[in-house]
Design an enzyme around this catalytic site. Sequence first.
Site, PDB file in Angstrom:
ATOM      1  N   ILE A  16      48.630  39.427  36.773  1.00 55.99           N
ATOM      2  CA  ILE A  16      49.200  38.595  35.708  1.00 55.99           C
ATOM      3  C   ILE A  16      50.300  39.324  34.931  1.00 55.99           C
ATOM      4  O   ILE A  16      51.176  38.686  34.358  1.00 55.99           O
ATOM      5  CB  ILE A  16      48.084  38.059  34.784  1.00 55.99           C
ATOM      6  CG1 ILE A  16      48.558  36.793  34.081  1.00 55.99           C
ATOM      7  CG2 ILE A  16      47.622  39.114  33.786  1.00 55.99           C
ATOM      8  CD1 ILE A  16      47.469  35.854  33.710  1.00 55.99           C
ATOM      9  N   GLY A  37      40.032  46.180  31.715  1.00 59.63           N
ATOM     10  CA  GLY A  37      40.360  45.025  32.550  1.00 59.63           C
ATOM     11  C   GLY A  37      41.761  44.500  32.310  1.00 59.63           C
ATOM     12  O   GLY A  37      42.723  45.257  32.117  1.00 59.63           O
ATOM     13  N   ASP A  39      42.965  42.948  29.791  1.00 59.44           N
ATOM     14  CA  ASP A  39      43.413  43.251  28.424  1.00 59.44           C
ATOM     15  C   ASP A  39      44.143  44.601  28.405  1.00 59.44           C
ATOM     16  O   ASP A  39      45.267  44.723  27.875  1.00 59.44           O
ATOM     17  CB  ASP A  39      42.154  43.283  27.535  1.00 59.44           C
ATOM     18  CG  ASP A  39      42.447  43.292  26.047  1.00 59.44           C
ATOM     19  OD1 ASP A  39      43.623  43.120  25.669  1.00 59.44           O
ATOM     20  OD2 ASP A  39      41.491  43.460  25.274  1.00 59.44           O
ATOM     21  N   SER A 128      36.587  35.768  31.381  1.00 56.73           N
ATOM     22  CA  SER A 128      35.127  35.961  31.278  1.00 56.73           C
ATOM     23  C   SER A 128      34.392  36.278  32.579  1.00 56.73           C
ATOM     24  O   SER A 128      33.196  36.565  32.533  1.00 56.73           O
ATOM     25  CB  SER A 128      34.418  34.757  30.619  1.00 56.73           C
ATOM     26  OG  SER A 128      34.615  34.784  29.233  1.00 56.73           O
ATOM     27  N   GLY A 130      34.916  38.837  34.510  1.00 63.18           N
ATOM     28  CA  GLY A 130      34.853  40.282  34.748  1.00 63.18           C
ATOM     29  C   GLY A 130      33.689  40.864  33.969  1.00 63.18           C
ATOM     30  O   GLY A 130      32.545  40.474  34.190  1.00 63.18           O
ATOM     31  N   VAL A 131      33.984  41.760  33.032  1.00 64.88           N
ATOM     32  CA  VAL A 131      32.890  42.434  32.299  1.00 64.88           C
ATOM     33  C   VAL A 131      32.062  41.450  31.476  1.00 64.88           C
ATOM     34  O   VAL A 131      30.909  41.736  31.162  1.00 64.88           O
ATOM     35  CB  VAL A 131      33.391  43.583  31.381  1.00 64.88           C
ATOM     36  CG1 VAL A 131      33.977  44.705  32.187  1.00 64.88           C
ATOM     37  CG2 VAL A 131      34.368  43.093  30.348  1.00 64.88           C
TER      38      VAL A 131
HETATM   39  P1  ADP Z   1      36.484  39.422  30.719  1.00 69.37           P
HETATM   40  O1  ADP Z   1      35.989  40.219  29.548  1.00 69.37           O
HETATM   41  O2  ADP Z   1      37.148  38.148  30.256  1.00 69.37           O
HETATM   42  O3  ADP Z   1      35.435  39.214  31.753  1.00 69.37           O
HETATM   43  P2  ADP Z   1      37.984  41.266  32.459  1.00 69.37           P
HETATM   44  O4  ADP Z   1      39.322  41.858  32.181  1.00 69.37           O
HETATM   45  O5  ADP Z   1      36.852  42.200  32.683  1.00 69.37           O
HETATM   46  O6  ADP Z   1      37.725  40.274  31.244  1.00 69.37           O
HETATM   47  O7  ADP Z   1      38.069  40.324  33.711  1.00 69.37           O
HETATM   48  C1  ADP Z   1      38.678  39.071  33.760  1.00 69.37           C
HETATM   49  C2  ADP Z   1      39.311  38.889  35.107  1.00 69.37           C
HETATM   50  O8  ADP Z   1      40.614  39.482  35.090  1.00 69.37           O
HETATM   51  C3  ADP Z   1      38.578  39.553  36.268  1.00 69.37           C
HETATM   52  O9  ADP Z   1      38.510  38.612  37.333  1.00 69.37           O
HETATM   53  C4  ADP Z   1      39.471  40.731  36.651  1.00 69.37           C
HETATM   54  O10 ADP Z   1      39.396  41.025  38.033  1.00 69.37           O
HETATM   55  C5  ADP Z   1      40.820  40.160  36.312  1.00 69.37           C
HETATM   56  N1  ADP Z   1      41.946  41.103  36.155  1.00 69.37           N
HETATM   57  C6  ADP Z   1      41.937  42.418  35.832  1.00 69.37           C
HETATM   58  N2  ADP Z   1      43.190  42.904  35.793  1.00 69.37           N
HETATM   59  C7  ADP Z   1      44.026  41.851  36.092  1.00 69.37           C
HETATM   60  C8  ADP Z   1      45.441  41.689  36.251  1.00 69.37           C
HETATM   61  N3  ADP Z   1      46.285  42.712  36.059  1.00 69.37           N
HETATM   62  N4  ADP Z   1      45.922  40.454  36.576  1.00 69.37           N
HETATM   63  C9  ADP Z   1      45.088  39.408  36.764  1.00 69.37           C
HETATM   64  N5  ADP Z   1      43.758  39.494  36.629  1.00 69.37           N
HETATM   65  C10 ADP Z   1      43.225  40.698  36.317  1.00 69.37           C
END
Ligand code: ADP
Length: 181
Positions: A16, A37, A39, A128, A130-131
Amino acid sequence: METLLDGRLKILQGDITECSTDAVVNAANGSLRGGGGVDGAIHRKGGPDILRECMDIRQHRYPEGLPQGKAVITSAGKLPSKYVIHTVSPVWKDGSKNEKEILSMAYKNSLRIATETGLNSIAFPSISTGVCGFPRDIAASVVYKTIKNYLQKKSLPREVYLVFYSEDDLNVFLSSIKSFL
Ligand code: ADP
């Protein structure tokens, strides 16, 4: 890339932080200070301007932190998009704590900011799942229904992108929404 909803919903695998949509959505936490992640990736690549604006929002609008499901907008610093819309991911507990409703609000409030700002395009990560531990199939049905419902009512944003980091996440999403198409 899969295209649904009369071409307005595009679903793809990618990073993203490389999206040049008008806005990209950040799956933030209530502190708005950045984290792991997606963020972490957004703040790392976007640079310090985003964090400065987030801290200003905290100070003036949300001193207690941004609640789950709410969204705010900042500039995008060095990212190719123009804006970052930060929303707070609900944490999955057992499904009985309004998790689905809050996830839907996170998407809806982000879309609403895009509409109000006059944006043509917005890209979401998989908030949501991911973690925060949201089951991917349940998230998929919430996300698809929320976006479909919103786009039926509003002409902006014209295009919504769902950007999955992994191919597996993309495939789970697509197979989970098959029965709604
Ligand atoms: P959350 O706390 O909302 O679960 P995370 O960042 O742990 O947040 O994960 C949300 C999703 O974002 C996961 O599917 C993860 O694989 C994905 N993710 C992590 N880095 C990126 C990126 N650079 N671009 C797109 N998606 C990403």
